[in-house]
Design a protein around this motif. Structure first.
Motif, PDB file in Angstrom:
ATOM      1  N   PHE A  33       0.267   2.951   8.056  1.00 25.36           N
ATOM      2  CA  PHE A  33       0.913   1.674   7.780  1.00 25.36           C
ATOM      3  C   PHE A  33       2.119   1.524   8.687  1.00 25.36           C
ATOM      4  O   PHE A  33       2.850   2.491   8.916  1.00 25.36           O
ATOM      5  CB  PHE A  33       1.346   1.623   6.307  1.00 25.36           C
ATOM      6  CG  PHE A  33       0.214   1.930   5.369  1.00 25.36           C
ATOM      7  CD1 PHE A  33      -0.084   3.238   5.033  1.00 25.36           C
ATOM      8  CD2 PHE A  33      -0.577   0.907   4.866  1.00 25.36           C
ATOM      9  CE1 PHE A  33      -1.158   3.540   4.200  1.00 25.36           C
ATOM     10  CE2 PHE A  33      -1.643   1.194   4.028  1.00 25.36           C
ATOM     11  CZ  PHE A  33      -1.934   2.505   3.699  1.00 25.36           C
ATOM     12  N   TYR A  51       2.813   7.139   6.299  1.00 26.67           N
ATOM     13  CA  TYR A  51       1.453   7.602   6.049  1.00 26.67           C
ATOM     14  C   TYR A  51       1.269   8.151   4.627  1.00 26.67           C
ATOM     15  O   TYR A  51       0.137   8.252   4.152  1.00 26.67           O
ATOM     16  CB  TYR A  51       1.084   8.708   7.039  1.00 26.67           C
ATOM     17  CG  TYR A  51       1.240   8.312   8.482  1.00 26.67           C
ATOM     18  CD1 TYR A  51       2.355   8.712   9.211  1.00 26.67           C
ATOM     19  CD2 TYR A  51       0.296   7.527   9.130  1.00 26.67           C
ATOM     20  CE1 TYR A  51       2.515   8.352  10.538  1.00 26.67           C
ATOM     21  CE2 TYR A  51       0.450   7.155  10.461  1.00 26.67           C
ATOM     22  CZ  TYR A  51       1.556   7.570  11.154  1.00 26.67           C
ATOM     23  OH  TYR A  51       1.711   7.207  12.467  1.00 26.67           O
ATOM     24  N   ASN A  53       2.594   8.405   0.394  1.00 25.27           N
ATOM     25  CA  ASN A  53       3.260   7.686  -0.692  1.00 25.27           C
ATOM     26  C   ASN A  53       4.731   8.073  -0.767  1.00 25.27           C
ATOM     27  O   ASN A  53       5.106   9.213  -0.496  1.00 25.27           O
ATOM     28  CB  ASN A  53       2.601   8.015  -2.035  1.00 25.27           C
ATOM     29  CG  ASN A  53       1.355   7.204  -2.277  1.00 25.27           C
ATOM     30  OD1 ASN A  53       1.233   6.083  -1.799  1.00 25.27           O
ATOM     31  ND2 ASN A  53       0.409   7.779  -2.996  1.00 25.27           N
ATOM     32  N   GLN A  64       8.499   1.862   2.179  1.00 26.53           N
ATOM     33  CA  GLN A  64       8.008   2.388   0.910  1.00 26.53           C
ATOM     34  C   GLN A  64       6.513   2.133   0.836  1.00 26.53           C
ATOM     35  O   GLN A  64       6.049   1.047   1.166  1.00 26.53           O
ATOM     36  CB  GLN A  64       8.709   1.689  -0.262  1.00 26.53           C
ATOM     37  CG  GLN A  64      10.206   1.889  -0.277  1.00 26.53           C
ATOM     38  CD  GLN A  64      10.891   1.059  -1.353  1.00 26.53           C
ATOM     39  OE1 GLN A  64      10.578  -0.112  -1.548  1.00 26.53           O
ATOM     40  NE2 GLN A  64      11.839   1.674  -2.049  1.00 26.53           N
ATOM     41  N   LEU A  65       5.774   3.158   0.410  1.00 26.13           N
ATOM     42  CA  LEU A  65       4.323   3.049   0.329  1.00 26.13           C
ATOM     43  C   LEU A  65       3.838   3.458  -1.051  1.00 26.13           C
ATOM     44  O   LEU A  65       4.244   4.494  -1.579  1.00 26.13           O
ATOM     45  CB  LEU A  65       3.660   3.937   1.392  1.00 26.13           C
ATOM     46  CG  LEU A  65       2.142   4.037   1.378  1.00 26.13           C
ATOM     47  CD1 LEU A  65       1.487   2.673   1.591  1.00 26.13           C
ATOM     48  CD2 LEU A  65       1.667   5.039   2.428  1.00 26.13           C
ATOM     49  N   ASN A  66       2.965   2.646  -1.618  1.00 27.87           N
ATOM     50  CA  ASN A  66       2.313   2.958  -2.888  1.00 27.87           C
ATOM     51  C   ASN A  66       0.833   2.669  -2.708  1.00 27.87           C
ATOM     52  O   ASN A  66       0.394   1.519  -2.803  1.00 27.87           O
ATOM     53  CB  ASN A  66       2.908   2.117  -4.019  1.00 27.87           C
ATOM     54  CG  ASN A  66       2.322   2.460  -5.373  1.00 27.87           C
ATOM     55  OD1 ASN A  66       1.155   2.836  -5.487  1.00 27.87           O
ATOM     56  ND2 ASN A  66       3.130   2.344  -6.408  1.00 27.87           N
ATOM     57  N   LYS A  67       0.061   3.715  -2.416  1.00 32.15           N
ATOM     58  CA  LYS A  67      -1.360   3.519  -2.127  1.00 32.15           C
ATOM     59  C   LYS A  67      -2.136   3.096  -3.364  1.00 32.15           C
ATOM     60  O   LYS A  67      -3.108   2.351  -3.260  1.00 32.15           O
ATOM     61  CB  LYS A  67      -1.962   4.795  -1.533  1.00 32.15           C
ATOM     62  CG  LYS A  67      -1.471   5.108  -0.134  1.00 32.15           C
ATOM     63  CD  LYS A  67      -2.167   6.331   0.437  1.00 32.15           C
ATOM     64  CE  LYS A  67      -1.648   6.663   1.813  1.00 32.15           C
ATOM     65  NZ  LYS A  67      -2.289   7.880   2.368  1.00 32.15           N
ATOM     66  N   GLN A  70      -1.652  -0.383  -3.483  1.00 28.70           N
ATOM     67  CA  GLN A  70      -1.979  -0.995  -2.190  1.00 28.70           C
ATOM     68  C   GLN A  70      -0.848  -1.889  -1.740  1.00 28.70           C
ATOM     69  O   GLN A  70      -1.044  -3.080  -1.424  1.00 28.70           O
ATOM     70  CB  GLN A  70      -3.322  -1.748  -2.281  1.00 28.70           C
ATOM     71  CG  GLN A  70      -4.478  -0.791  -2.546  1.00 28.70           C
ATOM     72  CD  GLN A  70      -5.790  -1.504  -2.829  1.00 28.70           C
ATOM     73  OE1 GLN A  70      -6.317  -1.429  -3.944  1.00 28.70           O
ATOM     74  NE2 GLN A  70      -6.316  -2.176  -1.838  1.00 28.70           N
ATOM     75  N   VAL A  72       2.983  -1.931   0.461  1.00 26.69           N
ATOM     76  CA  VAL A  72       3.944  -1.303   1.365  1.00 26.69           C
ATOM     77  C   VAL A  72       5.102  -2.270   1.558  1.00 26.69           C
ATOM     78  O   VAL A  72       4.902  -3.492   1.616  1.00 26.69           O
ATOM     79  CB  VAL A  72       3.266  -0.901   2.694  1.00 26.69           C
ATOM     80  CG1 VAL A  72       2.659  -2.085   3.403  1.00 26.69           C
ATOM     81  CG2 VAL A  72       4.213  -0.180   3.609  1.00 26.69           C
ATOM     82  N   CYS A  89       3.588  -6.654   9.073  1.00 26.53           N
ATOM     83  CA  CYS A  89       3.020  -5.472   8.418  1.00 26.53           C
ATOM     84  C   CYS A  89       1.650  -5.222   9.059  1.00 26.53           C
ATOM     85  O   CYS A  89       0.889  -6.166   9.265  1.00 26.53           O
ATOM     86  CB  CYS A  89       2.883  -5.757   6.927  1.00 26.53           C
ATOM     87  SG  CYS A  89       2.023  -4.496   5.968  1.00 26.53           S
ATOM     88  N   VAL A  91      -1.835  -2.512   9.052  1.00 31.27           N
ATOM     89  CA  VAL A  91      -2.543  -1.481   8.288  1.00 31.27           C
ATOM     90  C   VAL A  91      -3.799  -1.085   9.050  1.00 31.27           C
ATOM     91  O   VAL A  91      -4.509  -1.961   9.559  1.00 31.27           O
ATOM     92  CB  VAL A  91      -2.929  -2.039   6.896  1.00 31.27           C
ATOM     93  CG1 VAL A  91      -3.731  -1.015   6.112  1.00 31.27           C
ATOM     94  CG2 VAL A  91      -1.695  -2.480   6.131  1.00 31.27           C
TER      95      VAL A  91
END
Lengths: 114, 116
Positions: A33, A51, A53, A64-67, A70, A72, A89, A91
């Motif tokens: 991401f 890459y 979480n 900030q990432l929260n897979k 889904q 970011v 953004c 992906v």
């Protein structure tokens, strides 16, 4: 459903405030991401990649990432007028033949006013 | 040193003409891309080459033909230009990462194409 979604903005914040930019994506298999900044008439330049979480900080920027969700996001602390730009953004998604391709959102325009 | 360069920067031409845009990268990357950014600023991938081999070919009219003479160069030739081809075309390059990590893409300055 769009593959990568962002609010187009403009997002207007006062100088010194925190700007929060959000992005959702559709492909649960995505692993990489990116946040790019694009000034008017210029090419996109990479600000952050993430890459895993959680949070990743680089100077005034935090990605900030929260897979699972889904989702970011990009936080810009102590926003400056020079941060005024469109933030894209991006992906990675698997394309034909197994090769990855980068899918961009439409971008959020940020305006930081003095 | 310019990492990813494109020529020309601006291109103004008439409908029906044929034109080419050239891209060169000196980063030693093995993958290069062409993107189109329309008037709404939406950036969309068109083609990707890895070591001179076409690996991504999105739904692009066959009037668009990319060519990669070597891994440092990727050109885009457009036949029979149409009004809807007016956009900014960006070249980019990356080094594919290990495993499933996707390499960072570095963009050229763009070519603004205007079809009259």
């Amino acid at each position: 459903q769009k593959e990568v979604e962002q609010n187009s903005g403009p997002l207007s914040v006062p100088e010194g405030a925190i700007a929060s930019l959000n992005c959702t994506y559709s492909d649960r298999g995505s692993q990489s991401f990116f946040w790019y900044r694009q000034y008017s008439g210029k090419s996109p330049e990479l600000i952050m990649s993430i890459y895993s979480n959680g949070d990743k900080e680089d100077g005034r920027f935090t990605a900030q990432l929260n897979k699972a969700s889904q989702y970011v996001s990009l936080l810009i602390r102590d926003s400056q007028p020079s941060d005024s730009a469109t933030y894209l953004c991006a992906v990675n998604m698997e394309g034909r033949g197994g090769y990855n391709k980068l899918i961009f959102g439409a971008g959020t325009r940020l305006a930081v006013h003095p | 040193d310019t990492a990813v360069s494109q020529t020309p920067k601006y291109l103004v031409t008439q409908m029906g003409n044929d034109k080419s845009i050239k891209c060169e990268q000196n980063l030693g990357h093995d993958t290069m891309y062409w993107y189109k950014q329309d008037s709404k600023k939406f950036l969309k991938i068109m083609f990707s080459y890895n070591n001179k081999e076409l690996i991504i070919n999105e739904t692009v009219p066959n009037r668009f033909s990319p060519k990669s003479p070597d891994k440092a160069h990727l050109n885009l030739h457009i036949n029979s230009l149409e009004l809807g081809d007016s956009a900014v075309y960006f070249c980019a390059s990356s080094q594919e990462g290990a495993g499933y990590y996707y390499g960072t893409q570095y963009f050229g300055p763009g070519t603004r194409l205007t079809v009259l």
